[in-house]
Design a protein around this motif. Structure first.
Motif, mmCIF file in Angstrom:
data_model
loop_
_atom_site.group_PDB
_atom_site.id
_atom_site.type_symbol
_atom_site.label_atom_id
_atom_site.label_comp_id
_atom_site.label_asym_id
_atom_site.label_seq_id
_atom_site.Cartn_x
_atom_site.Cartn_y
_atom_site.Cartn_z
ATOM 1 N N PHE A 1 -23.258 55.805 64.505
ATOM 2 C CA PHE A 1 -24.237 54.938 64.857
ATOM 3 C C PHE A 1 -25.651 55.439 64.453
ATOM 4 O O PHE A 1 -26.037 56.349 64.635
ATOM 5 C CB PHE A 1 -24.170 54.608 66.445
ATOM 6 N N PHE A 2 -26.610 54.245 64.117
ATOM 7 C CA PHE A 2 -27.959 54.778 64.162
ATOM 8 C C PHE A 2 -28.810 53.854 65.015
ATOM 9 O O PHE A 2 -28.636 52.599 65.269
ATOM 10 C CB PHE A 2 -28.643 54.111 62.580
ATOM 11 N N THR A 3 -30.002 54.494 65.616
ATOM 12 C CA THR A 3 -30.441 53.709 66.556
ATOM 13 C C THR A 3 -31.932 54.285 66.729
ATOM 14 O O THR A 3 -32.483 55.234 66.023
ATOM 15 C CB THR A 3 -29.955 53.935 67.950
ATOM 16 N N GLY A 4 -32.908 53.282 67.135
ATOM 17 C CA GLY A 4 -34.429 53.592 67.093
ATOM 18 C C GLY A 4 -35.001 52.585 67.910
ATOM 19 O O GLY A 4 -34.853 51.477 67.998
ATOM 20 N N HIS A 5 -36.345 53.006 68.307
ATOM 21 C CA HIS A 5 -37.140 52.145 68.752
ATOM 22 C C HIS A 5 -38.500 51.910 68.062
ATOM 23 O O HIS A 5 -38.921 53.065 67.390
ATOM 24 C CB HIS A 5 -37.483 52.543 70.378
ATOM 25 N N ILE B 1 -20.786 59.835 66.589
ATOM 26 C CA ILE B 1 -21.649 60.305 65.942
ATOM 27 C C ILE B 1 -22.880 59.193 65.848
ATOM 28 O O ILE B 1 -22.669 58.257 65.792
ATOM 29 C CB ILE B 1 -21.704 60.970 64.424
ATOM 30 N N VAL B 2 -24.163 59.998 66.660
ATOM 31 C CA VAL B 2 -25.346 59.217 66.686
ATOM 32 C C VAL B 2 -26.733 59.683 66.173
ATOM 33 O O VAL B 2 -26.788 60.866 66.292
ATOM 34 C CB VAL B 2 -25.525 58.635 68.211
ATOM 35 N N THR B 3 -27.324 59.244 65.359
ATOM 36 C CA THR B 3 -28.579 59.644 64.766
ATOM 37 C C THR B 3 -29.815 58.501 65.394
ATOM 38 O O THR B 3 -29.498 57.587 65.087
ATOM 39 C CB THR B 3 -28.423 59.594 63.323
ATOM 40 N N ALA B 4 -30.557 59.160 65.835
ATOM 41 C CA ALA B 4 -31.519 58.382 66.745
ATOM 42 C C ALA B 4 -33.040 58.868 65.975
ATOM 43 O O ALA B 4 -33.168 59.904 65.969
ATOM 44 C CB ALA B 4 -31.713 58.712 68.219
ATOM 45 N N ALA C 1 -21.479 56.697 81.801
ATOM 46 C CA ALA C 1 -21.208 57.513 80.778
ATOM 47 C C ALA C 1 -21.239 56.885 79.348
ATOM 48 O O ALA C 1 -20.573 55.554 79.731
ATOM 49 C CB ALA C 1 -20.186 58.521 81.100
ATOM 50 N N ILE C 2 -21.316 57.428 78.268
ATOM 51 C CA ILE C 2 -21.170 56.679 77.125
ATOM 52 C C ILE C 2 -19.554 56.711 76.859
ATOM 53 O O ILE C 2 -19.155 57.637 76.742
ATOM 54 C CB ILE C 2 -21.812 57.389 75.899
ATOM 55 N N ASP C 3 -19.102 55.563 76.222
ATOM 56 C CA ASP C 3 -17.676 55.464 75.704
ATOM 57 C C ASP C 3 -17.739 56.070 74.228
ATOM 58 O O ASP C 3 -18.355 55.084 73.391
ATOM 59 C CB ASP C 3 -17.176 54.292 75.928
ATOM 60 N N HIS C 4 -17.310 57.293 74.164
ATOM 61 C CA HIS C 4 -17.405 57.821 72.943
ATOM 62 C C HIS C 4 -16.457 56.938 71.680
ATOM 63 O O HIS C 4 -16.665 57.212 70.229
ATOM 64 C CB HIS C 4 -17.127 59.412 72.800
ATOM 65 N N ARG C 5 -15.603 56.230 72.239
ATOM 66 C CA ARG C 5 -14.727 55.524 71.251
ATOM 67 C C ARG C 5 -15.230 53.928 70.840
ATOM 68 O O ARG C 5 -14.619 53.088 70.419
ATOM 69 C CB ARG C 5 -13.214 55.583 71.914
ATOM 70 N N SER C 6 -16.369 53.580 71.405
ATOM 71 C CA SER C 6 -16.869 52.300 71.081
ATOM 72 C C SER C 6 -17.007 52.163 69.814
ATOM 73 O O SER C 6 -17.229 52.874 68.758
ATOM 74 C CB SER C 6 -18.413 52.332 71.643
ATOM 75 N N ARG C 7 -16.547 50.925 69.393
ATOM 76 C CA ARG C 7 -16.791 50.263 67.819
ATOM 77 C C ARG C 7 -17.456 49.055 68.081
ATOM 78 O O ARG C 7 -17.311 48.424 69.093
ATOM 79 C CB ARG C 7 -15.599 50.487 67.246
ATOM 80 N N GLY C 8 -18.245 48.462 67.016
ATOM 81 C CA GLY C 8 -18.520 47.129 67.094
ATOM 82 C C GLY C 8 -19.728 46.897 67.977
ATOM 83 O O GLY C 8 -20.253 47.779 68.249
ATOM 84 N N TYR C 9 -19.774 45.704 68.710
ATOM 85 C CA TYR C 9 -20.965 45.434 69.466
ATOM 86 C C TYR C 9 -20.371 45.359 70.953
ATOM 87 O O TYR C 9 -19.382 44.546 71.235
ATOM 88 C CB TYR C 9 -21.364 44.059 69.208
ATOM 89 N N SER C 10 -21.322 46.040 72.029
ATOM 90 C CA SER C 10 -20.940 45.775 73.262
ATOM 91 C C SER C 10 -22.216 46.039 74.219
ATOM 92 O O SER C 10 -22.987 46.780 73.649
ATOM 93 C CB SER C 10 -19.974 46.872 73.777
ATOM 94 N N LEU D 1 -20.352 54.491 55.685
ATOM 95 C CA LEU D 1 -21.179 53.090 56.248
ATOM 96 C C LEU D 1 -20.876 53.338 57.795
ATOM 97 O O LEU D 1 -20.013 53.785 58.532
ATOM 98 C CB LEU D 1 -20.062 51.935 55.719
ATOM 99 N N ALA D 2 -22.091 53.103 58.317
ATOM 100 C CA ALA D 2 -22.220 52.930 59.713
ATOM 101 C C ALA D 2 -21.752 51.835 60.581
ATOM 102 O O ALA D 2 -21.384 50.771 60.041
ATOM 103 C CB ALA D 2 -23.800 52.875 60.165
ATOM 104 N N ASP D 3 -20.904 52.322 61.810
ATOM 105 C CA ASP D 3 -20.116 51.246 62.697
ATOM 106 C C ASP D 3 -21.163 50.513 63.131
ATOM 107 O O ASP D 3 -20.874 49.113 63.511
ATOM 108 C CB ASP D 3 -19.256 51.985 63.638
ATOM 109 N N GLY D 4 -22.388 50.980 63.340
ATOM 110 C CA GLY D 4 -23.395 50.080 64.107
ATOM 111 C C GLY D 4 -24.812 50.584 64.029
ATOM 112 O O GLY D 4 -24.847 51.792 63.784
#
Length: 273
Positions: free
Chosen positions: A138-142, A75-78, A6-15, A164-167
């Motif tokens: 977080f923003f993400t995309g391929h 929050i994630v925008t993909a 499962a996604i850890d919704h409290r993630s910050r930074g890089y992992s 400002l995005a966290d990642g």
């Protein structure tokens, strides 16, 4: 480190687990709205918004698609990508003009600028509406989606620092901007932007340098699928040559094969396992 269930919704930074899940979120951007909503809720996101704009010829893209999901902690925008053949033809067009970057900082590829502009107002409005709890953003995309994710993060940093995005995690992202904007991002988004490249993926080599360049920080997946956070030019060239021999009957296809988001997900899963 086991593959997270499962996604850890409290993630910050890089992992690495977060990189794996955001690759999954990037893949989900290729699906239809009903599938996105069903999966997002299974991942624990109660809010789902879709962003979609269609283009008309002669603009080379059919549309821009993205989605935003939100929970109490994340929050994630993909952004959705495009087919390798289509983006290669588009990025190799030498007649494409540069376009002013966000907050008039440097310049970006015209197609990326137009594609992002078409959905950015609704994305920004959605983030202002949903980010009520200081959630990680977080923003993400391929592929093309990675370019749009990087530019979205840059625009918010330069135009609206409160968002400002966290990642920003991208996979197979093409070169997106000039050195001036890249340096601004490297400074303002330091340790927030992570750019994954799978061995001989051809898309990150386009459009050509020196007009366009990449932001830091590279995460390189080698020909054996191992994640390397530090690479030398010689070591990378040798590894890419090794990748080309993986299919001796069709070495040229390696650049397209390595671009698949499923290759990225499989490699990240391998590193977690």
């Amino acid at each position: 480190m086991p593959v997270p269930t499962a996604i850890d919704h409290r993630s910050r930074g890089y992992s690495l687990p977060l990189a794996y899940w955001l690759a999954q979120a990037s893949d989900l951007a290729y699906k239809d709205e009903a599938t996105i909503e069903k999966q997002a809720r299974q991942w624990g996101f109660g809010e789902v918004r879709h962003h979609h704009t269609r283009f008309t010829p002669p603009f080379p893209l059919e549309d821009t698609q993205a989605y935003t999901v939100a929970s109490d902690d994340m929050i994630v925008t993909a952004f959705r990508g495009t087919e390798p053949a289509q983006i290669r033809d588009w990025l190799s067009d030498a007649t494409t003009p540069p376009w002013p970057g966000p907050a008039k900082t440097g310049y970006v590829h015209y197609g990326f600028a137009q594609a992002l502009d078409s959905v950015f107002p609704t994305v920004k409005e959605t983030l202002r509406e949903l980010r009520t709890n200081g959630q990680g953003l977080f923003f993400t995309g391929h592929s093309l989606g990675g370019a749009l994710a990087m530019l979205a993060g840059a625009r918010l940093y330069l135009e609206d620092p409160k968002l400002l995005a966290d990642g920003v995690y991208t996979y197979g992202q093409p070169r997106t901007c000039d050195r001036l904007l890249a340096e601004a991002c490297n400074k303002g988004l330091k340790q927030r932007v992570f750019r994954f490249v799978n061995n001989n993926d051809v898309v990150p080599t386009m459009p050509p340098e020196p007009a366009y360049t990449h932001v830091e920080t590279l995460r390189y997946l080698d020909s054996d699928g191992r994640l390397r956070e530090k690479t030398s030019l010689f070591g990378t060239l040798a590894d890419r040559a090794k990748g080309y021999t993986a299919d001796p009957l069709a070495p040229a296809s390696d650049g397209v094969r390595d671009h698949s988001i499923h290759k990225y997900i499989a490699a990240l899963e391998k590193n977690l396992a």
